[in-house]
Design an enzyme around this catalytic site. Structure first.
Site, mmCIF file in Angstrom:
data_model
loop_
_atom_site.group_PDB
_atom_site.id
_atom_site.type_symbol
_atom_site.label_atom_id
_atom_site.label_comp_id
_atom_site.label_asym_id
_atom_site.label_seq_id
_atom_site.Cartn_x
_atom_site.Cartn_y
_atom_site.Cartn_z
ATOM 1 N N ASP A 52 0.843 -1.188 0.000
ATOM 2 C CA ASP A 52 0.000 0.000 0.000
ATOM 3 C C ASP A 52 0.881 1.240 0.000
ATOM 4 O O ASP A 52 1.676 1.442 0.914
ATOM 5 C CB ASP A 52 -0.879 -0.025 1.256
ATOM 6 C CG ASP A 52 -1.795 1.183 1.323
ATOM 7 O OD1 ASP A 52 -2.905 1.117 0.765
ATOM 8 O OD2 ASP A 52 -1.393 2.215 1.907
ATOM 9 N N TYR A 57 2.874 9.757 0.245
ATOM 10 C CA TYR A 57 3.848 9.126 1.144
ATOM 11 C C TYR A 57 5.281 9.256 0.624
ATOM 12 O O TYR A 57 6.223 9.005 1.361
ATOM 13 C CB TYR A 57 3.585 7.609 1.310
ATOM 14 C CG TYR A 57 2.231 7.222 1.830
ATOM 15 C CD1 TYR A 57 1.387 8.137 2.445
ATOM 16 C CD2 TYR A 57 1.802 5.898 1.716
ATOM 17 C CE1 TYR A 57 0.139 7.750 2.908
ATOM 18 C CE2 TYR A 57 0.552 5.505 2.186
ATOM 19 C CZ TYR A 57 -0.275 6.432 2.774
ATOM 20 O OH TYR A 57 -1.497 6.039 3.228
ATOM 21 N N LYS A 87 -2.750 5.949 -4.215
ATOM 22 C CA LYS A 87 -3.850 6.869 -3.931
ATOM 23 C C LYS A 87 -3.688 8.210 -4.635
ATOM 24 O O LYS A 87 -2.581 8.719 -4.765
ATOM 25 C CB LYS A 87 -3.956 7.098 -2.414
ATOM 26 C CG LYS A 87 -4.039 5.794 -1.639
ATOM 27 C CD LYS A 87 -4.131 5.977 -0.135
ATOM 28 C CE LYS A 87 -3.926 4.651 0.568
ATOM 29 N NZ LYS A 87 -2.524 4.346 0.821
ATOM 30 N N HIS A 120 -7.550 9.597 -1.877
ATOM 31 C CA HIS A 120 -6.875 9.565 -0.579
ATOM 32 C C HIS A 120 -7.710 10.185 0.551
ATOM 33 O O HIS A 120 -7.753 9.657 1.661
ATOM 34 C CB HIS A 120 -5.538 10.304 -0.684
ATOM 35 C CG HIS A 120 -4.540 9.902 0.354
ATOM 36 N ND1 HIS A 120 -3.195 9.812 0.119
ATOM 37 C CD2 HIS A 120 -4.690 9.543 1.643
ATOM 38 C CE1 HIS A 120 -2.562 9.413 1.213
ATOM 39 N NE2 HIS A 120 -3.454 9.251 2.157
#
Length: 318
Positions: A52, A57, A87, A120
């Site tokens: 994921d 990130y 996302k 997201h």
């Protein structure tokens, strides 16, 4: 490979079966590419096949490099063995930007497609941000219809096998479901024994939307999480009686609720321990004790974006 075989489940409108445990790649504070890449390869050796990530990130590139390396050294035989989720970041949550944002993520990942592409957050930011919280004037309500059509386009183009959402309340889910030609396959939300999300889970289940739990251990050691799960006396007592770790009890609990789990650890031993939850079960008594735990949400949009009116409104939605 000596790794654990992880059960998989089928999702509506997504041809790839999803492993019920995925490895999260969000690090706080962020780690360098090499550290992240090494941890991901270690996770593959342990048996993880679901990873994921998210544009926000900064872990798409190391994940992409780890996948390329895993193929090169024969750790996996084919990209198809993996389930990759990424996302759409809020700065791109604009109808015209969704397909380009998805393509950019694919470029970072060095992949032709992802298995799951999620919105997201249920909010739009009108500019790119490098830190949070953000100024109130760049926060906008999400154009649910326009953005979801962009997500559907990503799927129709074959850029992703499945589409879904993250951090969506029942109210926001209802908005998506009312206009969707392709309903969301997944809603990825914070969920753990101390934030059980019963109402949202029932809502999603009734509509064929699968729930994935993030922060299943309370996001300990992050700026938004805390140690209330890993230091819960109730969970610790159950763990002790079972000869398990508190983390394993929390993960097993989530698994028994019928959700999938994204758990992040770059620690080799804990990474493996997190997979040792399939050959034992919690008793009715254990489940009743967990059921009675005091509930508190850990991750709020306000704690990330700032306590602005629209954000507080979204946080208050069930």
């Amino acid at each position: 490979m000596g790794g654990v075989a992880i059960p998989t489940l089928s999702l509506s409108g997504c041809e790839t079966p999803m492993p019920v445990i995925g490895m999260g790649t969000m690090s706080y504070p962020p780690v360098d590419i090499e550290t992240a890449k090494a941890a991901i390869l270690e996770a593959m050796r342990a048996g993880y096949r679901h990873f994921d990530t998210a544009f926000a990130y900064g872990s798409e590139k190391p994940l992409g490099e780890a996948i390329a390396e895993a193929l090169r050294i024969g750790l996996i035989q084919s990209r198809d063995e993996l389930f990759i989720t990424t996302k759409l970041w809020s700065s791109f949550a604009d109808p015209a930007q969704i397909v380009p944002a998805c393509r950019m993520s694919l470029q970072n990942l060095q992949l032709e497609y992802v298995d799951m592409y999620l919105i997201h957050q249920p909010v739009r930011l009108t500019e790119m941000i490098s830190r949070t919280p953000v100024a109130a004037e760049i926060i906008r309500a999400l154009d649910v219809k326009g953005v979801w059509e962009g997500m559907e386009e990503c799927k129709n183009l074959g850029l992703t096998k499945g589409i879904g959402v993250s951090n969506f309340s029942c109210k926001k889910m209802e908005e998506v479901l009312s206009i969707a030609k392709i309903p969301p396959a997944v809603n990825q939300v914070e969920m753990n024994p101390l934030w059980q999300q019963k109402q949202l889970r029932e809502f999603c289940k009734a509509r064929g939307v699968h729930v994935t739990a993030y922060s299943p251990l309370g996001a300990n050691n992050t700026k938004w999480g805390d140690n209330r799960i890993v230091e819960s006396d109730v969970l610790a007592d159950i763990a002790k009686a079972k000869g398990k770790t508190t983390a394993q009890v929390a993960l097993r609990w989530a698994y028994e609720q019928g959700v999938s789990i994204v758990t992040k650890s770059f620690n080799k031993q804990r990474m493996r321990e997190n997979l040792q939850i399939f050959d034992w079960a919690l008793s009715t008594d254990d489940l009743e004790k967990i059921d009675q735990l005091l509930q508190r949400k850990g991750v709020t949009l306000a704690s990330i974006l700032g306590p602005h009116d629209l954000v507080l409104e979204l946080d208050a939605e069930v």
